[in-house]
Design a protein around this motif. Structure first.
Motif, PDB file in Angstrom:
ATOM      1  N   GLU A 199       0.852  -1.183   0.000  1.00 30.90           N
ATOM      2  CA  GLU A 199       0.000   0.000   0.000  1.00 30.90           C
ATOM      3  C   GLU A 199       0.890   1.236   0.000  1.00 30.90           C
ATOM      4  O   GLU A 199       1.770   1.383   0.860  1.00 30.90           O
ATOM      5  N   GLY A 200       0.689   2.127  -0.935  1.00 27.61           N
ATOM      6  CA  GLY A 200       1.502   3.326  -1.023  1.00 27.61           C
ATOM      7  C   GLY A 200       2.813   3.062  -1.718  1.00 27.61           C
ATOM      8  O   GLY A 200       3.017   2.029  -2.352  1.00 27.61           O
ATOM      9  N   GLY A 201       3.735   4.016  -1.600  1.00 31.11           N
ATOM     10  CA  GLY A 201       5.020   3.910  -2.276  1.00 31.11           C
ATOM     11  C   GLY A 201       6.077   3.287  -1.397  1.00 31.11           C
ATOM     12  O   GLY A 201       5.784   2.733  -0.333  1.00 31.11           O
ATOM     13  N   PRO A 202       7.323   3.350  -1.806  1.00 27.99           N
ATOM     14  CA  PRO A 202       8.408   2.764  -1.010  1.00 27.99           C
ATOM     15  C   PRO A 202       8.605   3.546   0.284  1.00 27.99           C
ATOM     16  O   PRO A 202       8.288   4.723   0.371  1.00 27.99           O
ATOM     17  N   ARG A 203       9.120   2.892   1.253  1.00 33.96           N
ATOM     18  CA  ARG A 203       9.391   3.537   2.530  1.00 33.96           C
ATOM     19  C   ARG A 203      10.836   4.018   2.535  1.00 33.96           C
ATOM     20  O   ARG A 203      11.762   3.235   2.349  1.00 33.96           O
ATOM     21  N   VAL A 204      11.007   5.323   2.786  1.00 30.88           N
ATOM     22  CA  VAL A 204      12.332   5.936   2.786  1.00 30.88           C
ATOM     23  C   VAL A 204      12.557   6.570   4.151  1.00 30.88           C
ATOM     24  O   VAL A 204      11.736   7.362   4.617  1.00 30.88           O
ATOM     25  N   TRP A 205      13.657   6.210   4.787  1.00 28.77           N
ATOM     26  CA  TRP A 205      14.026   6.776   6.089  1.00 28.77           C
ATOM     27  C   TRP A 205      15.404   7.400   5.965  1.00 28.77           C
ATOM     28  O   TRP A 205      16.322   6.805   5.403  1.00 28.77           O
ATOM     29  N   VAL A 206      15.544   8.609   6.508  1.00 26.76           N
ATOM     30  CA  VAL A 206      16.814   9.328   6.494  1.00 26.76           C
ATOM     31  C   VAL A 206      17.340   9.399   7.921  1.00 26.76           C
ATOM     32  O   VAL A 206      16.641   9.864   8.827  1.00 26.76           O
ATOM     33  N   VAL A 207      18.548   8.927   8.133  1.00 30.44           N
ATOM     34  CA  VAL A 207      19.235   9.051   9.421  1.00 30.44           C
ATOM     35  C   VAL A 207      20.319  10.104   9.233  1.00 30.44           C
ATOM     36  O   VAL A 207      21.287   9.875   8.496  1.00 30.44           O
ATOM     37  N   ASP A 208      20.138  11.263   9.868  1.00 24.66           N
ATOM     38  CA  ASP A 208      21.097  12.350   9.675  1.00 24.66           C
ATOM     39  C   ASP A 208      21.740  12.724  11.004  1.00 24.66           C
ATOM     40  O   ASP A 208      21.259  12.375  12.075  1.00 24.66           O
ATOM     41  N   GLY A 209      22.843  13.448  10.917  1.00 28.39           N
ATOM     42  CA  GLY A 209      23.582  13.883  12.107  1.00 28.39           C
ATOM     43  C   GLY A 209      24.983  14.296  11.706  1.00 28.39           C
ATOM     44  O   GLY A 209      25.422  14.121  10.569  1.00 28.39           O
ATOM     45  N   MET A 210      25.716  14.851  12.667  1.00 30.32           N
ATOM     46  CA  MET A 210      27.069  15.343  12.400  1.00 30.32           C
ATOM     47  C   MET A 210      28.029  14.184  12.176  1.00 30.32           C
ATOM     48  O   MET A 210      27.738  13.020  12.486  1.00 30.32           O
ATOM     49  N   GLY A 211      29.185  14.487  11.622  1.00 32.58           N
ATOM     50  CA  GLY A 211      30.199  13.473  11.402  1.00 32.58           C
ATOM     51  C   GLY A 211      30.665  12.857  12.715  1.00 32.58           C
ATOM     52  O   GLY A 211      30.914  13.552  13.697  1.00 32.58           O
ATOM     53  N   GLY A 212      30.792  11.526  12.724  1.00 31.62           N
ATOM     54  CA  GLY A 212      31.279  10.834  13.905  1.00 31.62           C
ATOM     55  C   GLY A 212      30.216  10.493  14.924  1.00 31.62           C
ATOM     56  O   GLY A 212      30.527   9.941  15.979  1.00 31.62           O
ATOM     57  N   VAL A 213      28.934  10.808  14.640  1.00 31.83           N
ATOM     58  CA  VAL A 213      27.885  10.580  15.629  1.00 31.83           C
ATOM     59  C   VAL A 213      27.364   9.145  15.603  1.00 31.83           C
ATOM     60  O   VAL A 213      26.632   8.737  16.498  1.00 31.83           O
ATOM     61  N   GLY A 214      27.745   8.360  14.585  1.00 38.15           N
ATOM     62  CA  GLY A 214      27.388   6.943  14.573  1.00 38.15           C
ATOM     63  C   GLY A 214      26.214   6.584  13.683  1.00 38.15           C
ATOM     64  O   GLY A 214      25.506   5.607  13.948  1.00 38.15           O
ATOM     65  N   LYS A 215      26.012   7.318  12.604  1.00 40.12           N
ATOM     66  CA  LYS A 215      24.872   7.045  11.705  1.00 40.12           C
ATOM     67  C   LYS A 215      25.022   5.691  11.021  1.00 40.12           C
ATOM     68  O   LYS A 215      24.092   4.882  11.008  1.00 40.12           O
ATOM     69  N   THR A 216      26.194   5.445  10.427  1.00 36.04           N
ATOM     70  CA  THR A 216      26.398   4.187   9.701  1.00 36.04           C
ATOM     71  C   THR A 216      26.318   2.991  10.641  1.00 36.04           C
ATOM     72  O   THR A 216      25.705   1.968  10.316  1.00 36.04           O
ATOM     73  N   ALA A 217      26.920   3.117  11.833  1.00 36.51           N
ATOM     74  CA  ALA A 217      26.873   2.009  12.792  1.00 36.51           C
ATOM     75  C   ALA A 217      25.433   1.676  13.161  1.00 36.51           C
ATOM     76  O   ALA A 217      25.055   0.498  13.248  1.00 36.51           O
ATOM     77  N   LEU A 218      24.618   2.695  13.378  1.00 37.96           N
ATOM     78  CA  LEU A 218      23.219   2.459  13.722  1.00 37.96           C
ATOM     79  C   LEU A 218      22.486   1.739  12.600  1.00 37.96           C
ATOM     80  O   LEU A 218      21.796   0.727  12.827  1.00 37.96           O
ATOM     81  N   VAL A 219      22.618   2.241  11.383  1.00 40.96           N
ATOM     82  CA  VAL A 219      21.867   1.689  10.264  1.00 40.96           C
ATOM     83  C   VAL A 219      22.320   0.254   9.970  1.00 40.96           C
ATOM     84  O   VAL A 219      21.492  -0.630   9.725  1.00 40.96           O
ATOM     85  N   VAL A 220      23.614   0.006   9.972  1.00 39.12           N
ATOM     86  CA  VAL A 220      24.107  -1.342   9.679  1.00 39.12           C
ATOM     87  C   VAL A 220      23.664  -2.325  10.763  1.00 39.12           C
ATOM     88  O   VAL A 220      23.263  -3.462  10.470  1.00 39.12           O
ATOM     89  N   ARG A 221      23.710  -1.862  12.011  1.00 34.94           N
ATOM     90  CA  ARG A 221      23.270  -2.764  13.088  1.00 34.94           C
ATOM     91  C   ARG A 221      21.782  -3.097  12.932  1.00 34.94           C
ATOM     92  O   ARG A 221      21.382  -4.264  13.066  1.00 34.94           O
ATOM     93  N   TRP A 222      20.964  -2.099  12.649  1.00 41.34           N
ATOM     94  CA  TRP A 222      19.537  -2.363  12.486  1.00 41.34           C
ATOM     95  C   TRP A 222      19.275  -3.262  11.280  1.00 41.34           C
ATOM     96  O   TRP A 222      18.422  -4.161  11.334  1.00 41.34           O
ATOM     97  N   ALA A 223      20.007  -3.014  10.183  1.00 43.52           N
ATOM     98  CA  ALA A 223      19.806  -3.831   8.980  1.00 43.52           C
ATOM     99  C   ALA A 223      20.131  -5.302   9.251  1.00 43.52           C
ATOM    100  O   ALA A 223      19.436  -6.203   8.760  1.00 43.52           O
ATOM    101  N   HIS A 224      21.160  -5.574  10.034  1.00 36.34           N
ATOM    102  CA  HIS A 224      21.464  -6.960  10.379  1.00 36.34           C
ATOM    103  C   HIS A 224      20.342  -7.568  11.221  1.00 36.34           C
ATOM    104  O   HIS A 224      20.033  -8.762  11.083  1.00 36.34           O
ATOM    105  N   ARG A 225      19.735  -6.762  12.098  1.00 34.95           N
ATOM    106  CA  ARG A 225      18.652  -7.278  12.943  1.00 34.95           C
ATOM    107  C   ARG A 225      17.423  -7.688  12.144  1.00 34.95           C
ATOM    108  O   ARG A 225      16.717  -8.622  12.526  1.00 34.95           O
ATOM    109  N   VAL A 226      17.147  -6.961  11.056  1.00 35.88           N
ATOM    110  CA  VAL A 226      15.881  -7.193  10.336  1.00 35.88           C
ATOM    111  C   VAL A 226      16.115  -7.832   8.973  1.00 35.88           C
ATOM    112  O   VAL A 226      15.219  -7.837   8.136  1.00 35.88           O
ATOM    113  N   ARG A 227      17.296  -8.379   8.742  1.00 38.22           N
ATOM    114  CA  ARG A 227      17.609  -8.907   7.411  1.00 38.22           C
ATOM    115  C   ARG A 227      16.630  -9.996   6.974  1.00 38.22           C
ATOM    116  O   ARG A 227      16.294 -10.118   5.799  1.00 38.22           O
ATOM    117  N   ASP A 228      16.142 -10.802   7.919  1.00 38.74           N
ATOM    118  CA  ASP A 228      15.237 -11.890   7.539  1.00 38.74           C
ATOM    119  C   ASP A 228      13.881 -11.383   7.078  1.00 38.74           C
ATOM    120  O   ASP A 228      13.085 -12.137   6.520  1.00 38.74           O
TER     121      ASP A 228
END
Length: 801
Positions: A122-151
């Motif tokens: 229903e509806g279009g694709p879901r797009v989420w933006v994780v933003d913040g300053m350099g070094g705040v841990g954006k990539t670590a957060l997203v990669v960790r969550w992606a591993h949790r929900v990969r299945d």
């Protein structure tokens, strides 16, 4: 039976509709329908999810069907000719080895898959933006969550570092990223179109019926991301960026998760997981300090922890010592064998993307002694208008070199501010840096002066006219002035300290002087004391001899207000001694005498107060400042009243009330009427006493002086009882203070010595404890011989019965 047929049979046997199964498994209804009819193959993850939803053993569904062979491709370059995928891509990098403190952000991302959200399909694709300053841990957060929900994404996970900010040069082109995604999804190289629009269309075709997670890390701008978005509602896109990606939010319906530095307790937990609990728990205070030195930034904390791990004998306290200097902090926070992990390098990626004007703004704004910025303070530093400064602040906030902490107020992260100051020292001349700070000092002083003139009408400015390029704050009422001072209080104190360290004595002592009435009215005792001590130290090196006199009187007034009368008397007498040696003008000496007289009055030495005040009256008249003259007369009346010299007290108070300062002054007028009402009550002229005291009550209600209001109520109650109207006195007497004022309700002190030829002397006199004989209820009695009577015409001028 095929897998799909077995699935349909079991679903119908359990009484589940296709829509209910879709909700239970998070697969779309259309996808499950194609599986049941054999148009899409099943797979193991789908079988496991359906078995859980149906409450059966996976063996009952049997093995999934094999995928059909890929159809032959048509003409190269045609978006309608994709090869069927032959593999499920899982491109995620490894999950971060150490992770802590992002539970809220992870839960927010979990909401993308919650049943309460619109269902897949229903509806279009879901797009989420994780933003913040350099070094705040954006990539670590997203990669960790992606591993949790990969299945939850059986058709694969695509990952790409878009290099929007990094050491690899320019950001990656969307066409290059599309080529990699298409190949990973099984498209034959010969079928991939050369142009970006056709490649984007082919990606949407391949993902039309698939459930794929796309992680687009380190994006530079929405235009880099938009060609990579699928059209299928079954896909989820996670974008990380140092910019806000407002275009994706507005045009593509993206949801935003903004990461701030870790909360202190979570940052300590990250250290525990990195260094081990034994080492952190051995010195918890040092661990908390290390968290602050690293600005609660995950990357900085991990680098500092690695520094401690690489040298087992290095204590956390020693690491803190290495980080205390702003000049070496970013050098210490650098991984020895990985330049991309150095904080200075990470920050430089954001800075290099700026145009010249925002780049200059970032450098000069970092010079602010505090961390908070408004458009007005930024305009002062940059020498521009508030409108232009606001635009530059927004540009810097968009790339998270500044953070928007409240409407119209921005803030530097501590490590980014250190980096900005480094850049300013290397790229801006000392003259430009000094000029920017001088404009900032002057903007704050002009604002404090304007506030002081509203809080104490008739006050004179602490310094000269505004510097070129400085647009001082303008206030329409005292309430606006108080609100401005409260909003800027932390920054005002930072500016005072910085001016003293930078060797700018005028700013270091004039700014505390300009703020004295605000400090007093709002009971900021600790801030007043600290500012006054800095002012005295700075004024000692000033070539202006009046600077030290003013600062000593300021410190004495602050100590008196804070309940330190012994220290206050020492500094006030030092100020008065300097006046005798020619260290002040007549106005400054008058103010010093009034301050000291207020102190000795409060300690019950009324005769000494009269001696101090006798020379002050001609000094006030010489200065030509009616407000100071009125304050002096009010204090003379108070001292005479305490000594029982009622006729002298009446004369002084009436003369003071007849003067008209430059603006409304409810506090001083209210105090004079309080004293005069007490005089009339002692003389037995009770109707006049009630009239004075009722008017004094109105004035103290307006000025907000609670202590003086209590004294008025007490005197008014006695007078009404003596008049035989006790029923009118009951409410007032219930509000009157039961005992002497505590430090929080100390009577206001008198104005401070002036600063230069146009220096202010602000008035704020109040009565201290009145003599017991005067406070006792008095019956009406005739006027004693020789006591002065108040002419009826004069009485009508300033009070009404």
């Amino acid at each position: 039976m095929r897998f799909g047929e077995r699935l349909r049979a079991l679903r119908q046997e359990r009484g589940l509709s296709l829509a209910e199964l879709a909700r239970a498994t998070s697969y779309s209804k259309s996808y499950l329908s194609r599986v049941e009819t054999g148009r899409r193959p099943g797979h193991e993850l789908l079988a496991a999810a359906c078995a859980r939803a149906l409450g059966v053993a996976p063996e009952l569904l049997g093995p999934p069907d094999a995928a059909p062979a890929a159809p032959s491709a048509t003409a190269p370059g045609s978006p309608a000719a994709p090869a069927a995928p032959v593999a499920v891509p899982v491109q995620l990098p490894p999950a971060p080895g150490v992770f802590a403190g992002r539970e809220e952000a992870l839960a927010e991302l979990d909401g993308a898959l919650a049943a309460a959200r619109p269902r897949w399909g229903e509806g279009g694709p879901r797009v989420w933006v994780v933003d913040g300053m350099g070094g705040v841990g954006k990539t670590a957060l997203v990669v960790r969550w992606a591993h949790r929900v990969r299945d939850r994404f059986p058709d694969g996970v695509l990952f790409s570092d878009l290099a929007g900010h990094g050491s690899s040069g320019a950001p990656r082109e969307p066409g290059e990223v599309l080529d990699g995604f298409l190949r990973a999804l099984g498209a034959d190289a010969g079928t991939i179109p050369p142009r970006v629009p056709e490649r984007s269309a082919l990606l949407r075709t391949l993902l039309a019926e698939r459930r794929v997670l796309l992680v687009l890390d380190n994006a530079a701008a929405p235009a880099q991301v938009r060609p990579l978005l699928p059209g299928a509602p079954g896909c989820l896109v996670l974008v990380t960026s140092r910019t806000r990606m407002a275009g994706l939010v507005v045009r593509d319906g993206a949801r935003r998760v903004t990461l701030a530095p870790l909360p202190p307790e979570r940052a300590v937990e990250l250290l525990r997981r990195t260094l081990g609990p034994e080492r952190v728990d051995a010195d918890p205070a040092a661990a908390r300090e290390l968290v602050l030195r690293c600005g609660r930034l995950p990357l900085a904390l991990l680098v500092a922890a690695e520094r401690a791990l690489s040298r087992p004998g290095l204590t956390l306290a020693r690491v803190n010592e290495e980080l205390r200097s702003d000049r070496t902090r970013l050098h210490v926070l650098a991984a020895a064998d990985d330049g991309d992990s150095a904080l200075r390098t990470v920050f430089s990626w954001s800075y290099r993307a700026l145009a010249p004007e925002p780049g200059r703004a970032f450098r000069l704004l970092a010079l602010h002694p505090g961390a908070g910025l408004t458009a007005e303070t930024a305009a002062a530093l940059l020498g521009t208008t508030a409108g232009n400064a606001h635009e530059l602040l927004d540009v810097l906030a968009d790339v998270h070199l500044l953070e928007l902490e409240a409407p119209e107020r921005y803030r530097f992260h501590s490590l980014l501010q250190v980096y900005g100051r480094e850049l300013a020292e290397g790229r801006d001349s000392p003259r430009d840096r000094a000029a920017a700070l001088d404009r900032l000092y002057d903007w704050y002083r002009q604002g404090a002066d304007a506030a002081g003139r509203l809080l104490e009408p008739g006050a004179r400015p602490a310094g000269a006219a505004p510097l070129p390029g400085v647009r001082p704050p303008v206030f329409g009422a005292a309430e606006e002035a108080v609100a401005w001072c409260e909003a800027h209080l932390a920054d005002l104190l930072s500016v005072i300290r910085h001016a003293a360290r930078a060797g700018r004595p005028p700013a270091a002592w004039q700014l505390p002087f300009a703020l004295w009435s605000f400090f007093h009215r709002r009971h900021h005792r600790a801030q007043w004391l600290n500012a006054a001590r800095i002012a005295v130290a700075a004024a000692a090196g000033s070539p202006d001899p009046r600077a030290l006199t003013a600062s000593l009187a300021l410190l004495g007034a602050a100590q008196l207000h804070a309940g330190r009368p012994v220290e206050a008397e020492i500094h006030l007498r030092r100020a008065l001694a300097r006046c005798a040696d020619g260290g002040a003008d007549p106005e400054s000496e008058c103010a010093a005498r009034n301050n000291l007289a207020e102190l000795v009055l409060g300690r019950g030495r009324a005769a000494e107060a009269l001696e101090l005040l006798a020379p002050a009256l001609p000094l006030a008249r010489t200065a030509g400042h009616r407000w100071v003259e009125r304050v002096t007369l009010t204090n003379l009346g108070d001292a005479s009243l305490r000594l029982g010299r009622l006729a002298d007290a009446e004369r002084f108070l009436l003369e003071g009330l007849s003067l008209r300062p430059a603006g409304p002054d409810p506090r001083t007028e209210g105090l004079a009427l309080l004293h005069l009402g007490t005089v009339y009550r002692a003389l037995g002229r009770l109707p006049q006493a009630v009239g004075c005291l009722r008017r004094a009550l109105e004035l103290h209600d307006a000025s907000g002086d609670r202590r003086a209001r209590g004294r008025v109520l007490e005197q008014l109650g006695h007078a009404l009882v003596a008049l035989g109207r006790p029923e009118e006195a009951v409410p007032g007497r219930h509000e009157a203070p039961a005992g002497p004022a505590d430090a929080g309700e100390r009577p206001p002190v008198l104005p401070l010595p002036g600063a230069g030829p146009a220096a202010p002397v602000a008035a704020a006199p109040t009565p201290a404890a009145l003599a017991p004989a005067v406070l006792a209820p008095a019956a009406a009695k005739p006027v004693a011989p020789g006591e002065a009577r108040v002419p009826e015409q004069s009485r009508r001028h300033w009070y009404r019965l």
